[in-house]
Design a protein around this motif. Structure first.
Motif, PDB file in Angstrom:
ATOM      1  N   SER A 377       0.829  -1.208   0.000  1.00 61.45           N
ATOM      2  CA  SER A 377       0.000   0.000   0.000  1.00 61.45           C
ATOM      3  C   SER A 377       0.862   1.256   0.000  1.00 61.45           C
ATOM      4  O   SER A 377       0.510   2.261  -0.631  1.00 61.45           O
ATOM      5  N   GLY A 378       2.011   1.212   0.693  1.00 61.07           N
ATOM      6  CA  GLY A 378       2.907   2.354   0.686  1.00 61.07           C
ATOM      7  C   GLY A 378       3.509   2.611  -0.679  1.00 61.07           C
ATOM      8  O   GLY A 378       3.603   3.751  -1.140  1.00 61.07           O
ATOM      9  N   VAL A 379       3.932   1.533  -1.350  1.00 62.33           N
ATOM     10  CA  VAL A 379       4.487   1.671  -2.697  1.00 62.33           C
ATOM     11  C   VAL A 379       3.430   2.219  -3.651  1.00 62.33           C
ATOM     12  O   VAL A 379       3.722   3.033  -4.532  1.00 62.33           O
ATOM     13  N   ALA A 380       2.176   1.780  -3.475  1.00 62.55           N
ATOM     14  CA  ALA A 380       1.090   2.280  -4.327  1.00 62.55           C
ATOM     15  C   ALA A 380       0.889   3.781  -4.121  1.00 62.55           C
ATOM     16  O   ALA A 380       0.615   4.513  -5.078  1.00 62.55           O
ATOM     17  N   GLN A 381       1.032   4.249  -2.872  1.00 68.29           N
ATOM     18  CA  GLN A 381       0.919   5.686  -2.619  1.00 68.29           C
ATOM     19  C   GLN A 381       2.013   6.466  -3.340  1.00 68.29           C
ATOM     20  O   GLN A 381       1.758   7.526  -3.920  1.00 68.29           O
ATOM     21  N   LEU A 382       3.228   5.936  -3.298  1.00 69.14           N
ATOM     22  CA  LEU A 382       4.327   6.621  -3.987  1.00 69.14           C
ATOM     23  C   LEU A 382       4.098   6.640  -5.492  1.00 69.14           C
ATOM     24  O   LEU A 382       4.372   7.637  -6.155  1.00 69.14           O
ATOM     25  N   ALA A 383       3.594   5.530  -6.019  1.00 69.58           N
ATOM     26  CA  ALA A 383       3.328   5.472  -7.456  1.00 69.58           C
ATOM     27  C   ALA A 383       2.263   6.489  -7.860  1.00 69.58           C
ATOM     28  O   ALA A 383       2.353   7.128  -8.914  1.00 69.58           O
ATOM     29  N   LYS A 384       1.260   6.651  -7.005  1.00 67.07           N
ATOM     30  CA  LYS A 384       0.213   7.632  -7.289  1.00 67.07           C
ATOM     31  C   LYS A 384       0.782   9.044  -7.286  1.00 67.07           C
ATOM     32  O   LYS A 384       0.401   9.884  -8.118  1.00 67.07           O
ATOM     33  N   LEU A 385       1.711   9.292  -6.373  1.00 63.66           N
ATOM     34  CA  LEU A 385       2.267  10.637  -6.252  1.00 63.66           C
ATOM     35  C   LEU A 385       3.125  11.013  -7.450  1.00 63.66           C
ATOM     36  O   LEU A 385       3.145  12.170  -7.880  1.00 63.66           O
ATOM     37  N   VAL A 386       3.855  10.050  -8.010  1.00 66.88           N
ATOM     38  CA  VAL A 386       4.758  10.350  -9.123  1.00 66.88           C
ATOM     39  C   VAL A 386       4.111  10.105 -10.475  1.00 66.88           C
ATOM     40  O   VAL A 386       4.766  10.233 -11.500  1.00 66.88           O
ATOM     41  N   ALA A 387       2.833   9.717 -10.490  1.00 65.31           N
ATOM     42  CA  ALA A 387       2.151   9.488 -11.760  1.00 65.31           C
ATOM     43  C   ALA A 387       2.127  10.780 -12.573  1.00 65.31           C
ATOM     44  O   ALA A 387       2.097  11.882 -12.037  1.00 65.31           O
ATOM     45  N   VAL A 388       2.124  10.633 -13.883  1.00 70.92           N
ATOM     46  CA  VAL A 388       2.110  11.808 -14.762  1.00 70.92           C
ATOM     47  C   VAL A 388       0.828  12.581 -14.529  1.00 70.92           C
ATOM     48  O   VAL A 388      -0.262  12.028 -14.648  1.00 70.92           O
ATOM     49  N   PRO A 389       0.892  13.876 -14.180  1.00 75.93           N
ATOM     50  CA  PRO A 389      -0.310  14.662 -13.873  1.00 75.93           C
ATOM     51  C   PRO A 389      -1.023  15.067 -15.146  1.00 75.93           C
ATOM     52  O   PRO A 389      -0.453  15.032 -16.241  1.00 75.93           O
ATOM     53  N   PRO A 390      -2.280  15.467 -15.044  1.00 74.56           N
ATOM     54  CA  PRO A 390      -2.980  15.992 -16.213  1.00 74.56           C
ATOM     55  C   PRO A 390      -2.360  17.297 -16.688  1.00 74.56           C
ATOM     56  O   PRO A 390      -1.668  17.974 -15.947  1.00 74.56           O
ATOM     57  N   ALA A 391      -2.617  17.615 -17.931  1.00 76.92           N
ATOM     58  CA  ALA A 391      -2.038  18.834 -18.508  1.00 76.92           C
ATOM     59  C   ALA A 391      -2.442  20.047 -17.691  1.00 76.92           C
ATOM     60  O   ALA A 391      -3.579  20.179 -17.263  1.00 76.92           O
ATOM     61  N   GLY A 392      -1.472  20.926 -17.481  1.00 76.50           N
ATOM     62  CA  GLY A 392      -1.755  22.152 -16.761  1.00 76.50           C
ATOM     63  C   GLY A 392      -1.399  22.108 -15.296  1.00 76.50           C
ATOM     64  O   GLY A 392      -1.444  23.111 -14.628  1.00 76.50           O
ATOM     65  N   GLN A 393      -1.050  20.907 -14.775  1.00 77.52           N
ATOM     66  CA  GLN A 393      -0.667  20.863 -13.361  1.00 77.52           C
ATOM     67  C   GLN A 393       0.684  21.534 -13.181  1.00 77.52           C
ATOM     68  O   GLN A 393       1.581  21.380 -13.989  1.00 77.52           O
TER      69      GLN A 393
END
Length: 435
Positions: A377-393
């Motif tokens: 679950s911790g690794v999944a949180q990190l993956a979510k944080l570094v995921a490519v953001p939508p345009a304009g972020q």
């Protein structure tokens, strides 16, 4: 009355501590929203504490008495009351009449209390009478501080009687008020814990858990509800009459504004929750600065990790892992639109500041925290944080900001945070778990 030299001011602190950038405005705004959205009650009007759970860490003793003679040579006995609340000490002294006043005030809130020691026509300053009173008054105070209704009383009779430091007082009020009202005490907690020694309440497990619960409650708000409320506010605004009537008035503007009020209130609530989260992150960061390595393994508790393994971990380590998880949720949360008010401080900056403060304060504590955080679950949180953001972020580059337009060399702020998290604690057991 405070004849014995106790503090007569209320424990609700004044805003005398400078806040970091944007937090001064946020403090005023959140305070206003708390009063507007908290059923019309301000902090000082909260009646009775409904908090439950472990007893508050308030230690009471009356170790000695002091005698003084007045102008007419009459002798008055003062009872020295010492207390330690969340590790913060205080000492006041009170005459017996002050205890009578407190007894009456508390009984009006909680009902029947054990009786006070008797009062005699003469001989009240006799050594045996003073010793009896000293013992019974100490037992009475210890019983009173165990009553949530007395400790959390909005008139603060007990807290003023004990002369608690402002940080301890704000922490007590935060924990004893109804959970739904805790957000209104965050500003006081933030201001008072900045004073010398004020950080000690932030190291208390009960207070840490209460902050985490409040943060989880704020984060549980559906982001879609925020978007729909803002959209509804815009639609309602467009529906307001644009022209003026023939008599120079604005037609049924008043009626339209009344229809707009519920929508505006719904849009304000997410801003208050976001402000609460910023304060919580700042409070966590303040507590992390005083992390002590020696108390990491004081006591242990069983925990089921994200990969289903039951293990015995130090309680402090379990708390740190829970705090990191909540802070990463804050870092990954979307920003609140600012169309309806002034810009809010960045929740990402506040949460990443808290995480990196923990990582920098104690390498030993952070390495152990990171190792136990790195379950699935911790690794999944990190993956979510570094995921490519939508345009304009907004991304960060060399401490500044730039828009995500596909250019090379732009550093994702989530990637930067995760990289520093690993650099400051990666190795040994954390490397094994991550592999």
């Amino acid at each position: 009355p405070d004849k014995g030299g106790g503090k007569g001011e209320t424990c609700s602190p004044l805003a005398a501590v400078p806040a970091p950038a944007n937090l001064g405005t946020l403090a005023q705004e959140v305070g206003n929203l708390s009063q507007d959205g908290g059923k019309g009650k301000s902090k000082g009007s909260t009646k009775g504490g409904t908090g439950s759970g472990p007893p508050l860490p308030i230690e009471i003793s009356i170790p000695r008495t002091e005698a003084e003679r007045g102008i007419l040579r009459q002798q008055t006995i003062f009872y020295v009351v010492q207390s330690r609340t969340f590790g913060l000490p205080s000492e006041v002294r009170h005459a017996f009449e002050d205890f009578e006043t407190l007894h009456t005030a508390v009984e009006s809130k909680v009902g029947r209390l054990p009786p006070l020691p008797p009062t005699y026509w003469y001989g009240n300053d006799a050594p045996e009478t003073v010793a009896e009173r000293q013992h019974r008054l100490e037992a009475l105070l210890r019983q009173i501080v165990g009553l949530p209704e007395a400790v959390g009383d909005g008139e603060e009779a007990l807290l003023r009687f004990l002369g608690l430091p402002k940080a301890a007082c704000a922490a007590v009020r935060f924990l004893t008020c109804p959970p739904a009202s805790r957000g209104s005490w965050l500003q006081s907690l933030y201001e008072t814990t900045a004073e010398p020694g004020g950080f000690l309440p932030l190291q208390d497990t009960t207070l840490q858990n209460a902050l985490l619960d409040l943060a989880r409650s704020c984060l549980a708000t559906d982001a879609a509800a925020l978007g729909s409320s803002v959209a509804s506010l815009a639609e309602a605004s467009d529906a307001l009459p644009k022209g003026a009537a023939s008599d120079g008035t604005s037609g049924d503007t008043s009626a339209s504004m009344e229809r707009l009020q519920p929508v505006a209130s719904a849009a304000v609530a997410p801003r208050k929750r976001r402000g609460d989260l910023v304060f919580i992150c700042e409070l966590m960061a303040r507590g992390f600065r005083s992390d002590v390595e020696s108390d990491l393994h004081q006591d242990s508790a069983l925990e089921v990790t994200g990969d289903g393994v039951q293990t015995s971990l130090p309680k402090k380590l379990i708390a740190r892992v829970s705090q990191v998880r909540v802070l990463l949720e804050c870092a990954a949360a979307e920003d609140v639109p600012c169309d309806s008010g002034p810009p809010l401080p960045s929740l990402f900056q506040a949460s990443s500041k808290a995480i990196l403060t923990l990582a920098r304060s104690s390498r030993k504590v952070w390495a152990a925290t990171l190792a136990d955080f790195l379950d699935p679950s911790g690794v999944a949180q990190l993956a979510k944080l570094v995921a490519v953001p939508p345009a304009g972020q907004v991304h960060e580059e060399n401490g500044g900001a730039s828009q995500d337009d596909g250019r090379t060399g732009v550093v994702h702020r989530g990637e930067r945070l995760v990289a520093e998290m690993f650099l400051r604690g990666f190795g040994g057991r954390s490397a094994e778990r991550f592999a």
